[in-house]
Each structure stands twice: as structure tokens, then as C-alpha cells.
Write an enzyme that holds these catalytic residues in place. Structure first.
Site, mmCIF file in Angstrom:
data_model
loop_
_atom_site.group_PDB
_atom_site.id
_atom_site.type_symbol
_atom_site.label_atom_id
_atom_site.label_comp_id
_atom_site.label_asym_id
_atom_site.label_seq_id
_atom_site.Cartn_x
_atom_site.Cartn_y
_atom_site.Cartn_z
ATOM 1 N N TYR A 204 -2.670 0.968 10.625
ATOM 2 C CA TYR A 204 -2.611 0.400 9.263
ATOM 3 C C TYR A 204 -1.276 0.713 8.595
ATOM 4 O O TYR A 204 -0.673 -0.158 7.968
ATOM 5 C CB TYR A 204 -3.780 0.954 8.440
ATOM 6 C CG TYR A 204 -3.856 0.405 7.040
ATOM 7 C CD1 TYR A 204 -4.025 -0.958 6.814
ATOM 8 C CD2 TYR A 204 -3.780 1.255 5.934
ATOM 9 C CE1 TYR A 204 -4.096 -1.465 5.519
ATOM 10 C CE2 TYR A 204 -3.861 0.766 4.635
ATOM 11 C CZ TYR A 204 -4.019 -0.602 4.431
ATOM 12 O OH TYR A 204 -4.093 -1.104 3.157
ATOM 13 N N SER B 215 0.862 -1.195 0.000
ATOM 14 C CA SER B 215 0.000 0.000 0.000
ATOM 15 C C SER B 215 0.883 1.225 0.000
ATOM 16 O O SER B 215 2.027 1.182 0.468
ATOM 17 C CB SER B 215 -0.881 0.003 1.248
ATOM 18 O OG SER B 215 -1.594 1.213 1.354
HETATM 19 C C1 8X3 Z 1 -5.056 1.736 0.998
HETATM 20 C C2 8X3 Z 1 -4.465 3.081 0.799
HETATM 21 O O1 8X3 Z 1 -4.618 5.520 1.511
HETATM 22 O O2 8X3 Z 1 -6.328 4.054 2.363
HETATM 23 O O3 8X3 Z 1 -4.108 0.743 1.156
HETATM 24 O O4 8X3 Z 1 -4.119 3.927 3.221
HETATM 25 S S1 8X3 Z 1 -4.901 4.172 2.041
#
Ligand code: 8X3
Length: 257
Positions: A155, A142
Site C-alpha cells: 500500500y 495518504s
Molecule cells: C490510510 C492511512 O495509515 O492506514 O491511507 O496507511 S494508513
């Protein structure tokens, strides 16, 4: 299509590609793309009804898989004695809480699926990938693995971990016939990513994409993965960063009024 984890992938003249998190979004689109490219695709996910349907549609195989459960990973991989490609797609985000108030359980869950899940699957299939003489490990990373943003700490930490695992593995496998590649998508509108992140709150999920003319879709990332794994095998696409035209950087998104 095979739903019984005790029954191995049928002998196939086609190269075998394993896709985790294959029940929706980028995983399902990647399965379709790789089948079109000539792979026998083995789908894994917790929602077996979905992957069984898709496997039937693309002439692949489907087995239950929870990448956060070592027993499930072992059962899945015992059905896949031969593999040329592993797409570590299973992953996701939970919550947008600031560090000050974030839930440690949410962070642990994100680390488990985005990092340890990749570790478990890669460890289990690496012998087959090496034995194939032309193996590929593709991580669905990501842009959150490259930068950080407010509310995204759990995340971004997890996806930085995914990227770190990939870079480490590439170093450790140098000299072996296995490529380690990362695709790092930015804003991709899938049916579930933001909905899951916001606990099913569709208003908050929709707001992520509000006014963005054309967010990426799952098929865009699947297309990238299809391209990466069909390059001549001496070409290792280390890292492919892909954003929609409207997203120049994590915090720089053009939205129509
Ligand atoms: C997803 C991209 O910008 O939502 O992996 O973190 S973001």
C-alpha cells in the site's frame, strides 16, 4: 441523475466535479461536500445502485466506473465533455503481510487502482480540465504516500506512486490552467477501508481504531477537499497532510486504556 453512460452530463450552469470511488466513504462525503459548494457532481463507482441514490440526493449524475478498466474509464469520460474538477479518490489497501510473504497479486491490484487508475482518469479528463481554463486534479493520497510501515509495503509503495504521479503532473502542467493537489489523510475511520484491507475481518478492522478517541471521518477529508478546490485558482495547495489529533505520526498514536 443520469445512469446511462451514453447520455452526457446535462447542460448545467454549475462547474462540474468528477469524483471517483463515490459509492462510500471519502468519495461519497466529497460528493456531498462539493454539491453543497455549488458543483454539479458526477459520481463514478462500480456499485451503481449507491451512486445513483446519492446522485439523486445531491442533484448530480452517476455512471458506472471501474478505474482499473480502460474501457470503463473511456465510457465514463465520454459522458463528461466538460469538467472543472477531478477528484481521484478510488483506491484502497489489501492485506498487511510483510514483504517476505506478501502476495504479488495483492500488490499489483493496489498499484492498479491507486496509481494506474489515477493515470487513466487523469489522462481521459485532462483535455476537458485544460479547456475549462480553471481545472483541478485532486489526488486522495495518504500519509502512506509519505512514510512506510511494517506490513504496509504494497500500500505504501502504491500511495508513494500516487504522490509521485501528482508531483510529476504538476511539473508537466506548469503554465497550464490546471492545479494538481494532494490531500494525504492519516487515520480515517470509514466503513470500508480497514474492512477491505483485512478481507472482511471486522475484529482486525476495529483493532486499527481501538482506543483512539476521535479518528478522522470521511467528512473531515471531504471538508479539506472542498476547501482546496474553492481557493482562488492561483492558490495551489500542493499537499495537505491531515491526521487526527491522537495520531502525532504514523507510529505514534494515543489510545485510551
Ligand atoms: C490510510 C492511512 O495509515 O492506514 O491511507 O496507511 S494508513
Amino acid at each position: 441523475m443520469s445512469a446511462n453512460p451514453a447520455a452526457p452530463v446535462p447542460d448545467s450552469p454549475l462547474p462540474v466535479a468528477v469524483v471517483t470511488g463515490g459509492s462510500s466513504g471519502i468519495g461519497a462525503a466529497t460528493a456531498r461536500r462539493l454539491a453543497t459548494a455549488g458543483f454539479h457532481v458526477v459520481l463514478g463507482a462500480r456499485r451503481t445502485d449507491r451512486i445513483e441514490q446519492l446522485a439523486t440526493h445531491i442533484g448530480g449524475s452517476a455512471y458506472p466506473l471501474d478505474v482499473t478498466d480502460q474501457g470503463s474509464v473511456d465510457a465514463f469520460c465520454s459522458a463528461v465533455p466538460v469538467a472543472q474538477v477531478l477528484v481521484n479518490n478510488a483506491g484502497g489497501a489489501v492485506g498487511m503481510d510483510p514483504v517476505a510473504t506478501a502476495d504479488a497479486g495483492d500488490w499489483a491490484g493496489m498499484y492498479d487502482v491507486n496509481v494506474l487508475g489515477v493515470l487513466r482518469m487523469t489522462q481521459a479528463l485532462l483535455p476537458a480540465l485544460i479547456a475549462s481554463g480553471r481545472g483541478d486534479v485532486v489526488m486522495v493520497g495518504s500519509t502512506a504516500g509519505l512514510v512506510n510501515y511494517e506490513g504496509g509495503g504494497g500500500y505504501t509503495a502504491a500511495k508513494h506512486g500516487t504522490h509521485a504521479l501528482a508531483e510529476t503532473l504538476r511539473l508537466e502542467l506548469c503554465g497550464q490552467p490546471v492545479r494538481v493537489m494532494v490531500v494525504a489523510p492519516g487515520m480515517v475511520r470509514t466503513e470500508e477501508f480497514s474492512l477491505t484491507r483485512f478481507g472482511g475481518d471486522s475484529d482486525r478492522a476495529d483493532a486499527v481504531y481501538a482506543g483512539v478517541r476521535e479518528p478522522l471521518v470521511a467528512e473531515d477529508i471531504a471538508d479539506c477537499i472542498g476547501w482546496m478546490v474553492t481557493r482562488p485558482h492561483h492558490v495551489n495547495v500542493d499537499l495537505l497532510v491531515v491526521r487526527p489529533l491522537a495520531q502525532a505520526a504514523q507510529h505514534k498514536v494515543h489510545r485510551d486504556a
